[in-house]
Design a protein around this motif. Structure first.
Motif, PDB file in Angstrom:
ATOM      1  N   ALA A 370      -3.140  -1.828  -5.184  1.00 54.19           N
ATOM      2  CA  ALA A 370      -2.218  -0.719  -4.967  1.00 54.19           C
ATOM      3  C   ALA A 370      -1.030  -0.809  -5.922  1.00 54.19           C
ATOM      4  O   ALA A 370      -0.598   0.199  -6.497  1.00 54.19           O
ATOM      5  CB  ALA A 370      -1.731  -0.710  -3.517  1.00 54.19           C
ATOM      6  N   GLY A 371      -0.500  -2.028  -6.098  1.00 50.80           N
ATOM      7  CA  GLY A 371       0.602  -2.213  -7.035  1.00 50.80           C
ATOM      8  C   GLY A 371       0.190  -1.928  -8.459  1.00 50.80           C
ATOM      9  O   GLY A 371       0.939  -1.309  -9.240  1.00 50.80           O
ATOM     10  N   ALA A 372      -1.020  -2.381  -8.834  1.00 46.12           N
ATOM     11  CA  ALA A 372      -1.527  -2.104 -10.180  1.00 46.12           C
ATOM     12  C   ALA A 372      -1.689  -0.607 -10.398  1.00 46.12           C
ATOM     13  O   ALA A 372      -1.384  -0.093 -11.487  1.00 46.12           O
ATOM     14  CB  ALA A 372      -2.871  -2.820 -10.374  1.00 46.12           C
ATOM     15  N   ALA A 373      -2.165   0.102  -9.384  1.00 43.36           N
ATOM     16  CA  ALA A 373      -2.329   1.556  -9.497  1.00 43.36           C
ATOM     17  C   ALA A 373      -0.994   2.220  -9.805  1.00 43.36           C
ATOM     18  O   ALA A 373      -0.910   3.124 -10.646  1.00 43.36           O
ATOM     19  CB  ALA A 373      -2.932   2.112  -8.215  1.00 43.36           C
ATOM     20  N   ALA A 374       0.070   1.781  -9.126  1.00 48.84           N
ATOM     21  CA  ALA A 374       1.392   2.362  -9.366  1.00 48.84           C
ATOM     22  C   ALA A 374       1.869   2.083 -10.783  1.00 48.84           C
ATOM     23  O   ALA A 374       2.404   2.966 -11.471  1.00 48.84           O
ATOM     24  CB  ALA A 374       2.388   1.815  -8.341  1.00 48.84           C
ATOM     25  N   LEU A 375       1.673   0.848 -11.244  1.00 48.17           N
ATOM     26  CA  LEU A 375       2.152   0.481 -12.574  1.00 48.17           C
ATOM     27  C   LEU A 375       1.410   1.260 -13.664  1.00 48.17           C
ATOM     28  O   LEU A 375       2.028   1.779 -14.606  1.00 48.17           O
ATOM     29  CB  LEU A 375       1.974  -1.028 -12.785  1.00 48.17           C
ATOM     30  CG  LEU A 375       2.778  -1.657 -13.928  1.00 48.17           C
ATOM     31  CD1 LEU A 375       4.272  -1.484 -13.698  1.00 48.17           C
ATOM     32  CD2 LEU A 375       2.425  -3.144 -14.065  1.00 48.17           C
ATOM     33  N   VAL A 376       0.092   1.372 -13.525  1.00 50.78           N
ATOM     34  CA  VAL A 376      -0.698   2.100 -14.522  1.00 50.78           C
ATOM     35  C   VAL A 376      -0.362   3.593 -14.473  1.00 50.78           C
ATOM     36  O   VAL A 376      -0.230   4.247 -15.514  1.00 50.78           O
ATOM     37  CB  VAL A 376      -2.207   1.870 -14.285  1.00 50.78           C
ATOM     38  CG1 VAL A 376      -3.043   2.775 -15.183  1.00 50.78           C
ATOM     39  CG2 VAL A 376      -2.565   0.408 -14.520  1.00 50.78           C
ATOM     40  N   TRP A 377      -0.207   4.126 -13.275  1.00 47.89           N
ATOM     41  CA  TRP A 377       0.069   5.555 -13.119  1.00 47.89           C
ATOM     42  C   TRP A 377       1.421   5.921 -13.727  1.00 47.89           C
ATOM     43  O   TRP A 377       1.584   6.983 -14.335  1.00 47.89           O
ATOM     44  CB  TRP A 377       0.027   5.920 -11.643  1.00 47.89           C
ATOM     45  CG  TRP A 377      -0.352   7.331 -11.359  1.00 47.89           C
ATOM     46  CD1 TRP A 377      -0.477   8.374 -12.248  1.00 47.89           C
ATOM     47  CD2 TRP A 377      -0.700   7.874 -10.084  1.00 47.89           C
ATOM     48  NE1 TRP A 377      -0.865   9.524 -11.605  1.00 47.89           N
ATOM     49  CE2 TRP A 377      -1.012   9.245 -10.275  1.00 47.89           C
ATOM     50  CE3 TRP A 377      -0.779   7.337  -8.799  1.00 47.89           C
ATOM     51  CZ2 TRP A 377      -1.370  10.085  -9.219  1.00 47.89           C
ATOM     52  CZ3 TRP A 377      -1.148   8.174  -7.756  1.00 47.89           C
ATOM     53  CH2 TRP A 377      -1.444   9.531  -7.958  1.00 47.89           C
TER      54      TRP A 377
END
Length: 610
Positions: A370-377
């Protein structure tokens, strides 16, 4: 930043195989999922005016304890009502699409596995390389749907979401969203929502720290995002348990308050159509729903774990890996039902009261993703939530030892996901389907002769079919019967299953009824259930459970309807013709069925052999 895309359901024509009569079988019925006594979720039909909708005719003493207009649902309390009776009555109440129990769900608890070196996960997923490209997702809201968050924790406070429309501690619902003083999120434990999502369990605070502990502040631990907005949505109590009604209320709040990503490190209960609908509502609003695969070391392909096993496009199911890139011993898995892995063993993160602890679990793996999704987004604002899901899966590091444990057989690789050259352009959305094909009945079979007797747990019928694409499938069963042996009240249960000896029932089709009369007291026995099934071969079983009596059944039918729309667009369902069911079992060979079913309006055969 918001990404609001209405997704279209892709469907295809069912291709039917031969009808298979189930062998008479005796099996142990599954333990029924835990429910909240006397509470039920009512889904209203499309177009229903919820402000004028009355539920009082459903049962004596029923009262509405929560209204959820964003997802078109009510949570009701009917202390003396029985689910089977309510379900039957609901068929005659205009405006009700379905009713189901409120299930109990629990946090994916931490197994007692040994700890590993502190924050070993960051170099494993190449986070330092990712941070060279970008560190922050301050324009995104990540909702932690869990046991709450210690919003005063010195390593979290600066990264908590703050409701811009609410004035703290003035006792007023300033933004008019129905919750008073919801500055950092909201609390959905129990029937009365309040604005204090303080964590009294540890679980949610630990999850939040992995997503976004304040980093480079000379204190505590690092998070995936050095700066972000963590919305605390508490529905799990101090004991780590909650209900599907609470989860739905939390999801609705997240939709209303513009969350971009939801982290869901919890699971349990049976299949909940209401919870699935709430997740689909989040999908329609462009929200990514990241969910833990579960900690029972089971195969979710055959033993679904909810919510990670819901077949909704925005669900990203995460299993746990260890420091050696092996599947964590406790982690559930699934070659088709789990999407990818992430570190979940010996994870050091924040806990309430300014503390830090190491936990193990798929609950700990999920916030890495979930954290990776936010950073990439944050680095790729033109991508949709589904683009982000696909990109994380496409860039995950394939590990030979993880083959067959997930769709990707891979572990999160944040460094690769953040590389500009690895970021694909947003995929075009499918056009609205221009096909004029109607709903096609793929099966309408004469299942048994009259006077079939049932006195135990029986497989009444099995039917196999193949889908050329994912599609919506409606399964209907219909017969009637009367009691020829037994006295008093006889409990009869019926449902549709995906296994001959099911470990998980499709609870959306589960019904109960009581027989009290004798030979002249005929009762209808029916099931009507819709589900989205993936491409491939499927077998469904219709079963009856009869306790302490013998029923004699009339002839009956099982119907499987598919909605063809190969372009993947708006579903347009019209009346389909119903075929005669007055033929004998000897007439039901594959050739006879092919002649009767013929072709659909697109000219495609609706039958094939497996």
């Amino acid at each position: 930043m918001k990404h609001r895309i209405s997704l279209l359901i892709s469907a295809a024509v069912i291709s039917a195989a031969g009808l298979a009569y189930a062998q008479e079988a005796t099996f142990e019925s599954q333990t029924e999922p835990e429910v909240v006594p006397g509470q039920f979720i009512v889904k209203t039909s499309p177009g229903t005016d919820m402000a004028r909708f009355s539920i009082q005719s459903l049962s004596d003493g029923v009262r509405v304890i929560d209204t959820l207009p964003e997802v078109g649902m009510l949570v009701i309390e009917a202390p003396d009502a029985e689910f089977g009776a309510l379900s039957t009555r609901s068929l005659n109440v205009p405006g009700i699409a379905y009713i189901e129990p409120v299930y109990v769900v629990r946090a994916d608890a931490t197994p007692n596995d040994p700890d590993y070196p502190q924050q070993w996960a960051w170099p494993k997923i190449k986070a330092p390389a990712a941070w060279d490209i970008g560190k922050d997702s301050g324009n995104l809201i990540v909702a932690v749907v869990d046991s709450g968050v210690d919003y005063r924790h010195p390593d979290l406070a600066a990264n908590m979401w703050k409701n811009p429309g609410e004035i703290p501690a003035n006792g007023i619902d300033d933004d008019g969203n129905g919750v008073i003083d919801d500055v950092f999120g909201a609390n959905f434990v129990g029937a009365a929502t309040n604005g204090d999502p303080m964590d009294d369990n540890q679980h949610g605070t630990h999850v939040a720290g992995t997503i976004g502990a304040v980093t480079n502040n000379s204190l505590g631990v690092a998070g995936v995002n050095w700066k972000t907005q963590i919305m605390a949505l508490k529905f799990l109590s101090a004991s780590g348990s909650g209900s599907t009604a609470g989860a739905i209320r939390a999801i609705e709040y997240g939709i209303k308050m513009d969350a971009d990503i939801m982290n869901n490190s919890w699971g349990g209960g049976g299949f909940s159509r209401a919870l699935e609908d709430a997740i689909r509502a989040a999908d329609n609003e462009g929200i990514l729903f990241v969910a833990a695969a579960g900690n029972s070391n089971s195969n979710n392909d055959t033993n679904p774990h909810y919510p990670s096993s819901y077949n909704v496009d925005n669900v990203l199911a995460v299993m746990a890996t260890d420091q050696s890139d092996a599947k964590a011993g406790f982690s559930s898995f699934g070659a088709t039902s789990v999407d990818m892995g992430a570190p979940g063993v010996g994870i050091l993160s924040t806990t309430p009261g300014g503390q830090y602890s190491s936990f193990n679990g798929t609950s700990m793996a999920t916030p890495h993703v979930a954290g990776a999704a936010a950073l990439v987004w944050a680095q790729n604002p033109g991508m949709s939530h589904l683009d982000i899901k696909k990109h994380l899966m496409d860039t995950a590091e394939v590990i030979p030892g993880l083959a067959g444990t997930s769709l990707t057989g891979a572990r999160l690789d944040l460094g690769k996901a953040m590389k500009p050259g690895d970021t694909p352009p947003p995929e075009p959305q499918p056009e609205v389907c221009k096909s004029k094909a109607h709903t096609q009945i793929a099966y309408d079979e004469f299942m048994w002769s009259a006077r079939k007797q049932v006195s135990k747990n029986d497989n009444i019928l099995s039917v196999s079919f193949t889908l050329t694409e994912p599609m919506v499938v409606d399964i209907s069963t219909d017969t009637s019967g009367h009691r020829i042996e037994g006295s008093g009240n006889t409990l009869v249960r019926t449902g549709v299953y995906n296994q001959a000896n099911p470990s998980v029932m499709w609870t959306g089709s589960y019904r109960r009824m009581n027989f009290a009369g004798g030979k002249d007291d005929y009762r209808d026995i029916s099931t009507d259930f819709s589900i989205v099934l993936p491409k491939g071969s499927h077998t469904i079983y219709w079963k009856l459970w009869v306790t302490g009596a013998t029923l004699e059944l009339d002839s009956g039918t099982l119907t499987v309807r598919g909605i063809p729309c190969s372009m993947g667009g708006k579903l347009s369902i019209s009346e389909a013709s119903t075929m005669s069911a007055d033929r004998t079992e000897a007439d039901q060979g594959p050739a006879a069925r092919q002649e009767e079913l013929g072709t659909d309006p697109m000219g495609q055969s609706t039958t094939s052999s497996n």
